[in-house]
Scaffold this motif. Sequence first.
Motif, PDB file in Angstrom:
ATOM      1  N   VAL A   1     -14.322   0.354   9.104  1.00 43.86           N
ATOM      2  CA  VAL A   1     -12.979  -0.204   9.001  1.00 43.86           C
ATOM      3  C   VAL A   1     -12.444  -0.524  10.389  1.00 43.86           C
ATOM      4  CG1 VAL A   1     -10.654   0.164   8.086  1.00 43.86           C
ATOM      5  CG2 VAL A   1     -12.623   1.257   6.983  1.00 43.86           C
ATOM      6  N   LEU A   2     -11.730  -1.645  10.472  1.00 44.93           N
ATOM      7  CA  LEU A   2     -11.014  -1.981  11.698  1.00 44.93           C
ATOM      8  C   LEU A   2      -9.554  -2.229  11.339  1.00 44.93           C
ATOM      9  CD1 LEU A   2     -10.881  -2.644  14.702  1.00 44.93           C
ATOM     10  CD2 LEU A   2     -11.469  -5.018  14.141  1.00 44.93           C
ATOM     11  N   MET A   3      -8.672  -1.337  11.791  1.00 42.82           N
ATOM     12  CA  MET A   3      -7.242  -1.573  11.674  1.00 42.82           C
ATOM     13  C   MET A   3      -6.838  -2.549  12.780  1.00 42.82           C
ATOM     14  SD  MET A   3      -6.539   0.355   9.088  1.00 42.82           S
ATOM     15  CE  MET A   3      -4.737   0.408   9.043  1.00 42.82           C
ATOM     16  N   ASP A   4      -6.072  -3.566  12.408  1.00 42.01           N
ATOM     17  CA  ASP A   4      -5.771  -4.659  13.332  1.00 42.01           C
ATOM     18  C   ASP A   4      -4.265  -4.922  13.364  1.00 42.01           C
ATOM     19  OD1 ASP A   4      -6.115  -6.820  15.023  1.00 42.01           O
ATOM     20  OD2 ASP A   4      -6.743  -8.201  13.441  1.00 42.01           O
ATOM     21  N   PRO A   5      -3.458  -3.943  13.796  1.00 43.26           N
ATOM     22  CA  PRO A   5      -2.003  -4.085  13.689  1.00 43.26           C
ATOM     23  C   PRO A   5      -1.353  -4.647  14.949  1.00 43.26           C
ATOM     24  CG  PRO A   5      -2.490  -1.875  14.381  1.00 43.26           C
ATOM     25  CD  PRO A   5      -3.829  -2.598  14.268  1.00 43.26           C
ATOM     26  N   TYR A   6      -0.144  -5.130  14.787  1.00 47.49           N
ATOM     27  CA  TYR A   6       0.845  -5.140  15.864  1.00 47.49           C
ATOM     28  C   TYR A   6       1.717  -3.909  15.654  1.00 47.49           C
ATOM     29  CZ  TYR A   6       4.565  -6.364  19.061  1.00 47.49           C
ATOM     30  OH  TYR A   6       5.486  -6.324  20.084  1.00 47.49           O
ATOM     31  N   GLY A   7       2.376  -3.846  14.518  1.00 45.04           N
ATOM     32  CA  GLY A   7       2.964  -2.594  14.072  1.00 45.04           C
ATOM     33  C   GLY A   7       4.315  -2.234  14.638  1.00 45.04           C
TER      34      GLY A   7
ATOM     35  N   ASP B   1     -16.050 -10.732   9.481  1.00 44.05           N
ATOM     36  CA  ASP B   1     -17.368 -11.366   9.367  1.00 44.05           C
ATOM     37  C   ASP B   1     -18.399 -10.758  10.304  1.00 44.05           C
ATOM     38  OD1 ASP B   1     -16.365 -13.009   7.416  1.00 44.05           O
ATOM     39  OD2 ASP B   1     -16.111 -14.763   8.720  1.00 44.05           O
ATOM     40  N   GLN B   2     -17.957  -9.938  11.240  1.00 38.79           N
ATOM     41  CA  GLN B   2     -18.899  -9.211  12.088  1.00 38.79           C
ATOM     42  C   GLN B   2     -19.334  -7.895  11.451  1.00 38.79           C
ATOM     43  OE1 GLN B   2     -19.616 -11.357  14.571  1.00 38.79           O
ATOM     44  NE2 GLN B   2     -17.920 -12.447  13.572  1.00 38.79           N
ATOM     45  N   GLY B   3     -18.859  -7.626  10.235  1.00 40.70           N
ATOM     46  CA  GLY B   3     -19.326  -6.457   9.500  1.00 40.70           C
ATOM     47  C   GLY B   3     -18.292  -5.379   9.269  1.00 40.70           C
ATOM     48  N   PHE B   4     -17.008  -5.714   9.369  1.00 45.19           N
ATOM     49  CA  PHE B   4     -15.937  -4.740   9.181  1.00 45.19           C
ATOM     50  C   PHE B   4     -15.093  -5.087   7.950  1.00 45.19           C
ATOM     51  CE2 PHE B   4     -16.713  -4.905  13.760  1.00 45.19           C
ATOM     52  CZ  PHE B   4     -16.815  -3.558  14.103  1.00 45.19           C
TER      53      PHE B   4
ATOM     54  N   ALA C   1       0.825  -1.214   0.000  1.00 43.82           N
ATOM     55  CA  ALA C   1       0.000   0.000   0.000  1.00 43.82           C
ATOM     56  C   ALA C   1       0.855   1.258   0.000  1.00 43.82           C
ATOM     57  CB  ALA C   1      -0.918   0.008   1.217  1.00 43.82           C
ATOM     58  N   GLY C   2       0.455   2.224  -0.828  1.00 42.42           N
ATOM     59  CA  GLY C   2       1.047   3.549  -0.810  1.00 42.42           C
ATOM     60  C   GLY C   2       2.437   3.609  -1.407  1.00 42.42           C
ATOM     61  N   GLU C   3       3.018   4.801  -1.350  1.00 42.79           N
ATOM     62  CA  GLU C   3       4.339   5.011  -1.935  1.00 42.79           C
ATOM     63  C   GLU C   3       5.419   4.194  -1.240  1.00 42.79           C
ATOM     64  OE1 GLU C   3       5.208   9.139  -1.900  1.00 42.79           O
ATOM     65  OE2 GLU C   3       3.633   9.677  -3.352  1.00 42.79           O
ATOM     66  N   ARG C   4       5.262   3.935   0.039  1.00 40.69           N
ATOM     67  CA  ARG C   4       6.270   3.144   0.759  1.00 40.69           C
ATOM     68  C   ARG C   4       6.037   1.653   0.597  1.00 40.69           C
ATOM     69  NH1 ARG C   4       6.052   7.546   4.297  1.00 40.69           N
ATOM     70  NH2 ARG C   4       4.349   6.660   5.511  1.00 40.69           N
ATOM     71  N   ARG C   5       5.002   1.259  -0.141  1.00 40.82           N
ATOM     72  CA  ARG C   5       4.703  -0.169  -0.355  1.00 40.82           C
ATOM     73  C   ARG C   5       4.634  -0.910   0.980  1.00 40.82           C
ATOM     74  NH1 ARG C   5       5.108  -2.683  -5.072  1.00 40.82           N
ATOM     75  NH2 ARG C   5       6.273  -4.458  -4.239  1.00 40.82           N
ATOM     76  N   ILE C   6       3.703  -0.448   1.816  1.00 42.08           N
ATOM     77  CA  ILE C   6       3.513  -1.029   3.141  1.00 42.08           C
ATOM     78  C   ILE C   6       2.831  -2.388   2.980  1.00 42.08           C
ATOM     79  CG2 ILE C   6       2.412  -0.726   5.386  1.00 42.08           C
ATOM     80  CD1 ILE C   6       2.430   2.348   4.680  1.00 42.08           C
ATOM     81  N   PRO C   7       3.416  -3.467   3.483  1.00 43.84           N
ATOM     82  CA  PRO C   7       2.769  -4.780   3.375  1.00 43.84           C
ATOM     83  C   PRO C   7       1.452  -4.794   4.145  1.00 43.84           C
ATOM     84  CG  PRO C   7       5.100  -5.019   3.926  1.00 43.84           C
ATOM     85  CD  PRO C   7       4.763  -3.564   4.087  1.00 43.84           C
ATOM     86  N   CYS C   8       0.388  -5.240   3.479  1.00 40.18           N
ATOM     87  CA  CYS C   8      -0.951  -5.240   4.081  1.00 40.18           C
ATOM     88  C   CYS C   8      -1.691  -6.515   3.727  1.00 40.18           C
ATOM     89  CB  CYS C   8      -1.770  -4.043   3.592  1.00 40.18           C
ATOM     90  SG  CYS C   8      -1.138  -2.438   4.087  1.00 40.18           S
ATOM     91  N   ALA C   9      -2.612  -6.863   4.597  1.00 37.30           N
ATOM     92  CA  ALA C   9      -3.607  -7.909   4.326  1.00 37.30           C
ATOM     93  C   ALA C   9      -4.974  -7.307   4.611  1.00 37.30           C
ATOM     94  CB  ALA C   9      -3.363  -9.136   5.192  1.00 37.30           C
ATOM     95  N   VAL C  10      -5.897  -7.475   3.665  1.00 37.57           N
ATOM     96  CA  VAL C  10      -7.244  -6.906   3.766  1.00 37.57           C
ATOM     97  C   VAL C  10      -8.240  -8.049   3.858  1.00 37.57           C
ATOM     98  CG1 VAL C  10      -8.951  -5.407   2.686  1.00 37.57           C
ATOM     99  CG2 VAL C  10      -6.503  -4.914   2.410  1.00 37.57           C
ATOM    100  N   PHE C  11      -9.239  -7.887   4.736  1.00 36.35           N
ATOM    101  CA  PHE C  11     -10.254  -8.908   4.946  1.00 36.35           C
ATOM    102  C   PHE C  11     -11.634  -8.261   4.825  1.00 36.35           C
ATOM    103  CE2 PHE C  11      -6.451  -9.826   7.231  1.00 36.35           C
ATOM    104  CZ  PHE C  11      -6.225 -11.179   7.032  1.00 36.35           C
ATOM    105  N   LEU C  12     -12.502  -8.855   4.011  1.00 34.94           N
ATOM    106  CA  LEU C  12     -13.881  -8.413   3.877  1.00 34.94           C
ATOM    107  C   LEU C  12     -14.800  -9.501   4.413  1.00 34.94           C
ATOM    108  CD1 LEU C  12     -13.734  -6.893   0.273  1.00 34.94           C
ATOM    109  CD2 LEU C  12     -13.429  -5.719   2.461  1.00 34.94           C
ATOM    110  N   PRO C  13     -16.032  -9.140   4.806  1.00 33.71           N
ATOM    111  CA  PRO C  13     -16.937 -10.161   5.343  1.00 33.71           C
ATOM    112  C   PRO C  13     -17.196 -11.273   4.334  1.00 33.71           C
ATOM    113  CG  PRO C  13     -17.776  -7.952   5.775  1.00 33.71           C
ATOM    114  CD  PRO C  13     -16.627  -7.787   4.841  1.00 33.71           C
ATOM    115  N   THR C  14     -17.310 -12.475   4.820  1.00 32.13           N
ATOM    116  CA  THR C  14     -17.640 -13.607   3.961  1.00 32.13           C
ATOM    117  C   THR C  14     -18.984 -13.341   3.290  1.00 32.13           C
ATOM    118  OG1 THR C  14     -16.440 -15.094   5.432  1.00 32.13           O
ATOM    119  CG2 THR C  14     -18.031 -16.097   3.910  1.00 32.13           C
ATOM    120  N   GLY C  15     -19.022 -13.469   1.980  1.00 32.54           N
ATOM    121  CA  GLY C  15     -20.243 -13.224   1.233  1.00 32.54           C
ATOM    122  C   GLY C  15     -20.534 -11.770   0.961  1.00 32.54           C
TER     123      GLY C  15
END
Length: 729
Positions: A509-515, A537-540, A484-498
């Motif tokens: 949106v829920l950001m879920d980092p350790y970071g 899956d809870q809607g985020f 993601a972005g100019e710094r090519r930040i490694p990301c994983a994106v999750f959408l609700p099933t279905g």
Amino acid sequence: MTPSTSPTSPESPAADAAAETFPRQYARTLRYTVGAPRSFAVAPDGSRVAFLRSRSGTDRANLLWTLDTATGEERIAADPAVLLGGGEEELSAAERARRERSREGSAGIVGFALDGAGARAAFALSGRLFTADLVAHAARELPAEGPVVDPRPAPDGSHVAYVNAAGELRVSRTDGSGDRALATPEHDGVTWGQAEFIAQEEMDRDRGYWWAPDGTGLIAARADDTPVRRWWIADPANPQTAPAEVGYPAAGTPNAEVGLWLLGLDGSRTELRWDTAAFPYLARVHWSAGGPPLLLVQARDQRSQQILTVDPATGATALLLEERDPVWHDLFPGVPAWTPDGQLVRITDQDGVRALVIGDRVVTEPSLHLRSVVAVTDREVFFTASGGAAEKDPLPGWIAVGRITHDGQRLGWVSASDQPFDHVTSAVHAGGVTVRSTTEPGRPGALVHVGRDVPEHGTVRHIATIASYAETPLITARPVFRFAGERRIPCAVFLPTGYDAERDGPLPVLMDPYGGPHGQRVVLSHNPHLTSQWFADQGFAVIVADGRGTPGRSPAWEKAIAFDFAGATLDDQVDALRALAEEFPLDLGRVGIRGWSYGGYLAALAVLRRPDVFHAAVSGAPVTDWRLYDTHYTERYLGHPDERPEVYDANSLIGDAARLERPLMIVHGLADDNVVAAHTLRLSSALLAAGRPHTVLPLSGVTHMTPQEQVAENLLLLQVDFLKRSLEG
């Protein structure tokens, strides 16, 4: 039960299937680790693999197993239920502390060590000393002055050394005779043969003694923690219980004093001497037939370190190599080490690259980012690495096993396809046999591959897969990986099933980092992403972003946070969010963030300093004042608090309390001896003094691991409820 061949994995207990939920299953199975094979060791002749595994995905008690590499047969070598006669385990305070440092939540046999032939294993069980004959598959108890911690056989198999709860280093013959103390503490606060708190917690050094290659003696650490300041951790829910006293070396305060001694089985004793005032941290010890003992010692600021050789006859040390770094030196598993012909093997940051060095030659290409050395053989070095040149990587989050000759000839990746793009979570090699545990995003759990070298072709032939009895998760993780972005930040994106964008519209949106340091979350795996998928899956729309400071990219990426936790790590969460919003259906007017430990610090930091971006936060076990965190970690990144007080003030959350204008839930285990509950209490007090409403959830009897099933399950449910309510408006 007599030793037998391994049965087919039994079915899970017929619990009420209708009542089973992901949070409950996730907690009950210790994040799906119960029943999975682990802790692999290969005999030097490649004839067998020893490993730990419980009988099922619901049984936490590990057994010691072997796999015959000629036939693929798995057999039980030691069964805790048999050895304890069905009784319950009893753990000493020293063993409980050791397990907390290593984040060990299972039971039964949780660790073992092999002799030089790989034919005998030693292990502790319920504070008692046991050995197992891995050829005959028979285990027996040895008399010992327990409770026993960290037993290890001599290379020749004649003796077993162990530490006990009294701080003694003892040795016994493997026939059960001759148990005696090699070193006994001179006063309270001294231990022999044990790694001190800071080594276990921050240096990845969990042992305190090392056998001589010929088995005639051993190097032992003597740790005196009487200079370390005392803290008291109470259990407020049980006021009749006395507080536990712990020695905690907070930033800027004294560490334990650590020295080394060579202890001969003949009763001789020689002190090993180096400049402990200039280099107080004992980070690594290596003793093999390839050369004299090696020590890696670090200065307190970790900007300089020395590799020393030891003369066992006199205890004198000689400087082999001194390294300096303007920011800091990292520590790596498996190095320093000798090749059998006496060349030094190390990992170093050089010319912007983390490289493998053999002798005086850099042998790995600049496109690789070295992670560890797995094994050093007569001809080759086996290592793990990830992509160093991020702009060339098609996917983030892979780690692979590579092999290279001592003269720098790359022999490829240890994989079925000679491609690195699976993810290796652990690897060992000996006797021409490699064991790799690998994961993939589309497959639950890990596969454990056992392969044998084919020297004439320079390849590895698959010979077995070690079975896993871990439960299959009730949900399926569907990470979408992006830079993601100019710094090519490694990301994983999750959408609700279905999820359907046209039907369902933009998502909160829920950001879920350790970071932070040492915490890579974006990996080519399935199970590590299950919690993120469950929240989705809870809607985020859930985003996991590994910004600057996280491992796996380059030295510059990791060291960009020097003296500034709050800047780069928070900026990269914001940049990743905004960049991904150009592709994914993100409602930037409803953004929450959650995290634990460093992630908890980052979550609270986000709502305090960027309320324009983040609208609610769940902060678990956060470090709120870095003066309260430990020396080796904190001073590496922020410097000494007496020398850089402004850095500590700038990275503290306490001074930002009056800025809170978003919902904040803080969760903390009151028995946490890593990030103590004082962090949360001080922030809460500052918030109260500033008149800022917030929620505090104290967890009685819970440590940094939160291993209790009910706690782990309900924490997920409470977080979802809080975030939904907070983001509704």
